[in-house]
Design a protein around this motif. Sequence first.
Motif, PDB file in Angstrom:
ATOM      1  N   GLY A   1       0.818  -1.213   0.000  1.00 57.60           N
ATOM      2  CA  GLY A   1       0.000   0.000   0.000  1.00 57.60           C
ATOM      3  C   GLY A   1       0.846   1.254   0.000  1.00 57.60           C
TER       4      GLY A   1
ATOM      5  N   THR B   1      -4.248   0.019  -3.636  1.00 64.11           N
ATOM      6  CA  THR B   1      -4.069  -1.434  -3.511  1.00 64.11           C
ATOM      7  C   THR B   1      -3.670  -2.056  -4.839  1.00 64.11           C
ATOM      8  OG1 THR B   1      -5.722  -1.517  -1.742  1.00 64.11           O
ATOM      9  CG2 THR B   1      -5.191  -3.590  -2.849  1.00 64.11           C
TER      10      THR B   1
ATOM     11  N   SER C   1      -3.766  -7.813   1.869  1.00 65.33           N
ATOM     12  CA  SER C   1      -4.059  -6.513   1.249  1.00 65.33           C
ATOM     13  C   SER C   1      -5.478  -6.466   0.704  1.00 65.33           C
ATOM     14  CB  SER C   1      -3.065  -6.229   0.119  1.00 65.33           C
ATOM     15  OG  SER C   1      -1.748  -6.121   0.607  1.00 65.33           O
TER      16      SER C   1
END
Length: 499
Positions: free
Chosen positions: A118, A145, A358
């Motif tokens: 990120g 992302t 993520s």
Amino acid sequence: MDQGRPADGDAPAGTFQKTLSTRHGVVIALANISPTVSVGIGLAFLAALAGTAMPAAFLLAALPILAVSGGYARLAARDPNCGTAYVWVRRALGPWTGYLTGWTSVATNILFLSYAGGLAGRFTLGLLAEAGVRAVPPDDPVAVTVTGLVWSALIVLGALRGVRGATAVQSLLLGVSAVVVTVIVITAFARGDAAPVSAAWFSPFAFPDTLTLLGATVMAAYMFWGWESAFSVVEESTSARSPGRAGIIAILVTTGFFLFSATGFLHALRPEQLADPLSGVTELARTFYGTGGAVAALAAMLLATVACMQSSVIAGARLTLAMGRDGVLGTSWTRLHPAWGTPATSTLRIAALAVGVSLAGLAVGSLSEVVVAVVNSVGILVSLMYGVGGIACAVTFRHELRGRIRDALVVGLLPLLGGTALLLLGALVAHQQWTSVDHLAFDAENGRFLTALPLTVVALGVPAALWIRFRRRAAYFTQPPAPLAPEPAPTPAPAAAGG
């Protein structure tokens, strides 16, 4: 080299080619520490706590880490295993402590890679916005992302194709980022006028109170996190002593860079500017060099972050490969790529787990809060892992401390003192954070939350260890470690020429 084969034994562990020198180990360690990123976004958080005592905090943090690194260097030479502390702690303190050390290292590695992906996405989008390229906002979570995932794919490909090539790329990325930040700091010395440089900044007595000293030291220690990655490639090094030299060199270089940068920032920025993350390297570069300076600073942060992610993937893959050899993980984790000789399965799975975190964080916003909070409080885990590792050094070599005084210091007294100091620092900071508030809240700034999370990471390893010990009956828990290699004889001096 290993701790015994997996119980099912249906896939032999691969053997690495020995192609890496001390220089490669230094690059891997520096990339993992990523001192330019720490300067770019970490100095503000340390400044908010330590104020003008930042240089003193770095000096205090470097001492126990250097003390532990001497013991790690000897362990790598005598027991060259890419599992590093996971293997070494088991030898000294038993498989339960060793496994939890390895578990904690793998868990923090995956969480950090998720966070760093990120970060790379935000730096990329911020760089494009600063350069005037029309793109999505730098804080758009989906774009951040997705951009981070693109970088992750490139990083994994580089790690799969070989460590030597990866270190060449890391050298370039680190070199460019270090030059940019160094120019900014030199300019800060030349043009800054917020405060004259003072020797008091380097004194441990510069802290307002003991609790501030302890908290700042642990935070500074976290900024050294990653130096031990030099030891993860010990089985690929041409000399078992190279990783030890590489780790120590990386710590010394990082210490000098931190002191240099902290002093320059204290000289150029007012206290309120210094403690604001938005007034760090990027804004300082903008002040001195305009938009071009800001673009260069963001590019430096991005390049250093990418290098850090690649080094973390390399280290994590080798640790999980070692776990596969011991039966803690399946034998498929031990497979090496037939052409590139890298731990392909481990590399891909470590990256996939980080990507999964993520994506889950994107879908469940609260999970991303957990990841950020773990990274913010990882200083406690770093103190725990390095502390246990230092004590393991002293216990391993306790029967060999009656020889030279130098050996008694390097592998006995200093690692013991350094490890104990780090454990105490971590415990004291945990207590300080817990008592700083009167309730537990799901908040990345809540002291009790920041204490409970790293302890939860360790605690989750207990049921996994029970299953591996009693269900899988892994060799790591059921078989004794291989004997420690004898101390190599010193190389004789060459005979003098002539009569």
